[in-house]
Design a protein around this motif. Structure first.
Motif, short mmCIF file in Angstrom:
data_model
loop_
_atom_site.label_atom_id
_atom_site.label_comp_id
_atom_site.label_asym_id
_atom_site.label_seq_id
_atom_site.Cartn_x
_atom_site.Cartn_y
_atom_site.Cartn_z
N GLY A 73 -10.26 2.69 26.21
CA GLY A 73 -9.57 3.12 27.42
C GLY A 73 -10.44 3.18 28.65
N GLU A 74 -11.74 2.98 28.49
CA GLU A 74 -12.65 3.02 29.63
C GLU A 74 -12.50 1.75 30.47
N LEU A 75 -12.71 1.89 31.77
CA LEU A 75 -12.59 0.77 32.69
C LEU A 75 -13.97 0.40 33.22
N ILE A 76 -14.21 -0.91 33.31
CA ILE A 76 -15.46 -1.42 33.88
C ILE A 76 -15.11 -2.51 34.89
N LYS A 77 -15.95 -2.63 35.89
CA LYS A 77 -15.76 -3.64 36.94
C LYS A 77 -16.97 -4.57 36.90
N ILE A 78 -16.74 -5.82 36.46
CA ILE A 78 -17.81 -6.80 36.33
C ILE A 78 -18.12 -7.36 37.72
N ILE A 79 -19.37 -7.26 38.12
CA ILE A 79 -19.78 -7.75 39.43
C ILE A 79 -20.76 -8.91 39.34
N HIS A 80 -21.39 -9.10 38.18
CA HIS A 80 -22.36 -10.20 38.05
C HIS A 80 -22.56 -10.51 36.58
N VAL A 81 -22.73 -11.81 36.28
CA VAL A 81 -22.98 -12.29 34.92
C VAL A 81 -24.16 -13.23 34.98
N GLU A 82 -25.12 -13.02 34.11
CA GLU A 82 -26.34 -13.84 34.10
C GLU A 82 -26.67 -14.23 32.67
N LEU A 83 -26.98 -15.52 32.49
CA LEU A 83 -27.32 -16.04 31.17
C LEU A 83 -28.71 -15.56 30.77
N GLN A 84 -28.81 -15.00 29.57
CA GLN A 84 -30.09 -14.49 29.09
C GLN A 84 -30.76 -15.45 28.11
N LYS A 85 -30.01 -15.93 27.14
CA LYS A 85 -30.58 -16.82 26.12
C LYS A 85 -29.45 -17.54 25.41
N VAL A 86 -29.83 -18.48 24.52
CA VAL A 86 -28.89 -19.23 23.70
C VAL A 86 -29.25 -18.99 22.24
N VAL A 87 -28.28 -18.57 21.48
CA VAL A 87 -28.47 -18.30 20.06
C VAL A 87 -27.84 -19.44 19.27
N CYS A 88 -28.61 -20.04 18.38
CA CYS A 88 -28.15 -21.15 17.53
C CYS A 88 -28.02 -20.64 16.10
N GLU A 89 -26.84 -20.90 15.50
CA GLU A 89 -26.57 -20.45 14.13
C GLU A 89 -26.26 -21.67 13.26
N ASN A 90 -27.02 -21.79 12.20
CA ASN A 90 -26.79 -22.87 11.22
C ASN A 90 -25.71 -22.41 10.25
N MET A 91 -24.57 -23.12 10.26
CA MET A 91 -23.44 -22.69 9.44
C MET A 91 -23.66 -22.98 7.96
N ASP A 92 -24.63 -23.85 7.61
CA ASP A 92 -24.85 -24.20 6.21
C ASP A 92 -25.76 -23.19 5.52
N ASN A 93 -26.85 -22.81 6.16
CA ASN A 93 -27.79 -21.87 5.53
C ASN A 93 -27.83 -20.51 6.22
N GLU A 94 -26.92 -20.27 7.20
CA GLU A 94 -26.80 -19.00 7.91
C GLU A 94 -28.12 -18.60 8.58
N CYS A 95 -28.88 -19.56 9.04
CA CYS A 95 -30.12 -19.29 9.77
C CYS A 95 -29.78 -19.13 11.25
N VAL A 96 -30.29 -18.07 11.88
CA VAL A 96 -30.02 -17.77 13.29
C VAL A 96 -31.35 -17.77 14.04
N PHE A 97 -31.41 -18.47 15.15
CA PHE A 97 -32.64 -18.54 15.93
C PHE A 97 -32.26 -18.79 17.38
N ASP A 98 -33.22 -18.49 18.28
CA ASP A 98 -33.02 -18.71 19.71
C ASP A 98 -33.40 -20.14 20.07
N LEU A 99 -32.64 -20.70 21.01
CA LEU A 99 -32.86 -22.06 21.44
C LEU A 99 -33.14 -22.07 22.93
N SER A 100 -34.16 -22.83 23.31
CA SER A 100 -34.53 -22.89 24.72
C SER A 100 -33.47 -23.65 25.51
N LEU A 101 -33.27 -23.22 26.76
CA LEU A 101 -32.31 -23.91 27.62
C LEU A 101 -32.79 -25.30 28.00
N ASN A 102 -34.09 -25.52 27.93
CA ASN A 102 -34.66 -26.83 28.29
C ASN A 102 -34.90 -27.71 27.07
#
Length: 701
Positions: A73-102
């Protein structure tokens, strides 16, 4: 049209209306991550309602600066959104790791292998939204016949958008014709067996992240010659962006940071609550830091001060929750802390430098030379009278007696020997006024007083001038004693005139807010920002300034609690008075546990340097008790001066008497005296000398 066919049509229309509501962003309940990934940042700010709250580890509300606890029931007002990182998940072995934007690798889409039974299912599965979709291609296992074209089996159909037309939802598609591309509108209700087409396009990490559809799709890393593929990249991958959301919440002073991966469901209510104002609490420090152009302003009290009142004023108890205040301006005021004197109960005040009354000097009293030194200034030396004897027996320093008059000069440091040790001592150089007019006025009698010397000094004041409080602060050193001679005409009741003496202790600079209640904007009072804790919220509207504004009271009475708190702050920065010089300690051990009075001076010369020999242990020294008592009964003023004479010991009863006459000590010549007493003072001296020997023996152990 039959009734059965009509019922089916009504059901279809109802279903399509439901789907239309589903595609309306303001009525959709979705996870926060999905909402942020599909959000058009150009539409910010957006207002969200929390539909499924999340609580993380009990009452923990913030981790690493990010909000992690949102209530349903709480209300929030979004004023800005910024990308922090990209998370890559392997669906076969369930391995999760961060991926560089570059990351330089390219990815290909993996088509879904299961069939779709309707166009609606394709749209829902691929996440295509109204008027904002990605190009998704599919094919049908059977021919599709429409009013404008026939789509053959296996021909690729590309969905470019969705639209609502005449009560139905349609998918706007492109089909490759013989000579050109043909636009075809397929209703959502179209049934069949559909499969997604293979997409041979290559996508970078940036392409996938910026797409609202590709972030939900499975991809695989395209093999590149000469580049070794990491082991954890083998198989189907899902790339998910993680955003940092900056939002405004009720009763939060600053924008909160919320991770987009927080497991919470939200609903967009921007259209419903577009005019909503989020209450932002402000402290008094926040208000005083506002620019001058922001004043005057209206504020509403959110939390009234719960501390002990700093002032004995009525306005403090009127600061209640919900009341509206008008803040006229901010200002930095100089105020003088003052205490009433010569009355049973001391009262404490803050006197503003704008006080219009006048004061007359009163003599100051100083308990130590250190206090006297702190009060002097090169322009205005002090003339004081000693009202208590100040005894000091060290070489080079002087003692003072009651009635001595001295004039302070300057502070200096001198070296003197104390118990054979050379020590530096801070002293106050003074000139001593002559006691009589017969003394030579040209010769100055200088005295040096150590700062740790205790006494009592009273200032001589011959000044009859009346001063404003600002003149006193500029010309004299505080603390300063005055008496109010004329009242402040702006005060209906100037309480300072009722005291015989007032001690001005120190100057305090306090940032203040000139405030009045909305009901009485002309009657103002000053709120010290650093002394009160209160939260308010800013109200819209620019009030006009009242030119008939009355200034705040120039004198306010402090509570004892606030006074002692202020004194703690000031005394913490003052230097303590110097200690007396260290002396060699002489330990005296007494065999008697009972307290012993002060040691009397020995009648023998040089007794402090060399003690007389003591009789051997076990041999008693005979004394005549009656003679000692008789000697103690004589007043000290009538006793004769002691003379050092040989003392004849009493004969030993256990030994034979020696032959021959014993030589007696010659008697001292008798002095003329008005007393005709025949007392044998020589005998008293002999007995008293033996008694002194016993006392020396007693102190020797």
């Amino acid at each position: 049209m039959s009734e059965v066919h009509g019922e089916k049509l009504v059901m279809q229309v109802t279903r399509l209306c439901t789907m239309a509501d589903f595609y309306c962003p303001d009525s959709q309940v979705t996870s926060l991550q999905d909402y942020i990934c599909s959000l058009d940042l150009s539409t910010l700010p957006r207002i969200l309602e929390i539909h499924s709250g999340v609580y993380f580890q009990g009452s923990v509300y913030e981790i690493s600066g990010n909000e992690c606890c949102l209530s349903t029931g709480e209300l929030i007002k979004i004023i800005h959104v910024e990308l922090q990182k990209v998370v890559c998940e392997n669906m076969d072995n369930e391995c999760v790791f961060d991926l560089s934007l570059n990351y330089s690798g390219n990815f290909k889409l993996i088509p879904d292998g299961f069939p779709f039974t309707s166009v609606e299912e394709i749209i829902k599965s691929l996440g295509i939204e109204n008027q904002n979709s990605e190009a998704i291609s599919f094919q049908s296992l059977t021919d599709i016949i429409t009013d404008h074209a026939v789509i053959g089996k296996g021909e690729p159909i590309t969905v470019v958008s969705t639209e609502y037309h005449e009560g139905q939802m349609y998918a706007d598609c492109i089909v490759d014709g013989d000579f050109e591309q043909v636009h075809v509108a397929l209703p959502f209700t179209l049934k069949g067996e559909f499969y997604e087409c293979q997409d041979d396009n290559l996508y970078t990490v940036k392409d996938i992240i910026e797409s609202k559809v590709l972030t939900k799709r499975r991809v695989r890393l395209d093999e590149t010659k000469g580049i070794c593929m990491p082991k954890h990249f083998n198989g189907a991958l899902v790339l998910s962006p993680v955003y940092e959301i900056q939002a405004i919440m009720h009763y939060r002073k600053e924008a909160v940071k919320i991770p987009s991966t927080l497991e919470v469901d939200v609903r967009d209510i921007t259209k419903e609550q577009k005019d909503m104002t989020f209450i932002q609490p402000l402290s008094l420090s926040d208000i005083v830091n506002q620019p001058h152009e922001k004043f005057p302003m209206l504020v509403k009290i959110l939390d009234a001060p719960e501390q002990q009142p700093p002032f004995k004023s009525e306005w403090f108890h009127s600061l209640r929750k919900g009341r509206v205040l008008k803040i006229h301006k901010k200002q930095l005021l100089k105020k003088v802390l003052a205490t009433s004197m010569l009355n049973k109960v001391s009262r404490h005040f803050l006197i503003c430098t704008t006080y219009k009354g006048t004061f007359k000097r009163r003599p100051r009293e100083f308990a130590t030379v250190f206090d006297l030194c702190n009060a002097i200034s090169p322009e205005d030396p002090l003339n004081v009278v000693v009202t208590k004897d100040c005894m000091w027996n060290e070489d080079g320093l002087s003692s003072l007696c009651v009635g001595d008059r001295i004039v302070t000069m300057f502070r200096t440091t001198m070296q003197m020997t104390i118990d054979g040790v050379l020590q530096n001592t801070d002293v106050l150089m003074c000139s001593k006024s002559p006691e009589s007019e017969d003394e030579d006025e040209e010769e100055d009698d200088y005295v040096m007083l150590p700062l740790y010397l205790e006494g009592r000094f009273v200032e001589e004041v011959h000044d009859t001038k009346r001063y404003k409080i600002l003149e006193i602060c500029d010309k004299f050193k505080l603390p300063f004693q005055v008496k109010t001679t004329s009242r402040d005409p702006s005060l209906p009741n100037d309480i300072l005139t009722s005291f015989p003496a007032i001690k001005l202790e120190e100057i305090i600079e306090v940032p203040n807010l000139v405030v009045s209640f909305l009901e009485g904007p002309s009657e103002c009072f000053s709120i010290p920002v650093d002394w009160m804790t209160m939260s308010v919220c800013h109200l819209e509207g620019c009030p006009t300034e009242d030119h008939s504004l009355k200034n705040a009271a120039s004198v306010e009475e402090l509570t004892d609690f606030m006074y002692y708190d202020l004194r703690k702050l000031s005394t913490a920065t003052l230097c303590p008075p110097p200690r007396p010089p260290k002396r060699q300690s002489i330990s005296i051990l007494s065999p008697d546990p009972t307290p012993v009075g002060p040691l009397c001076r020995s009648p023998f010369p040089d007794s402090e340097k060399q003690q007389p020999p003591l009789p051997p242990k076990g041999i008693p020294v005979p004394l005549k008790p009656n003679i000692i008592a008789e000697n103690e009964a004589i007043p000290p003023s009538l006793r004769k001066p002691f003379s050092i004479q040989p003392v004849q010991a009493a004969p030993n009863e256990y030994t034979k008497a020696q032959k021959g006459e014993t030589k007696m000590a010659p008697e001292a010549p008798e002095k003329e005296s008005g007393d005709d007493s025949d007392h044998d003072y020589e005998q008293i001296e002999e007995g008293f000398a033996l008694m002194a020997l016993q006392k020396v023996k007693r102190w020797a152990f």
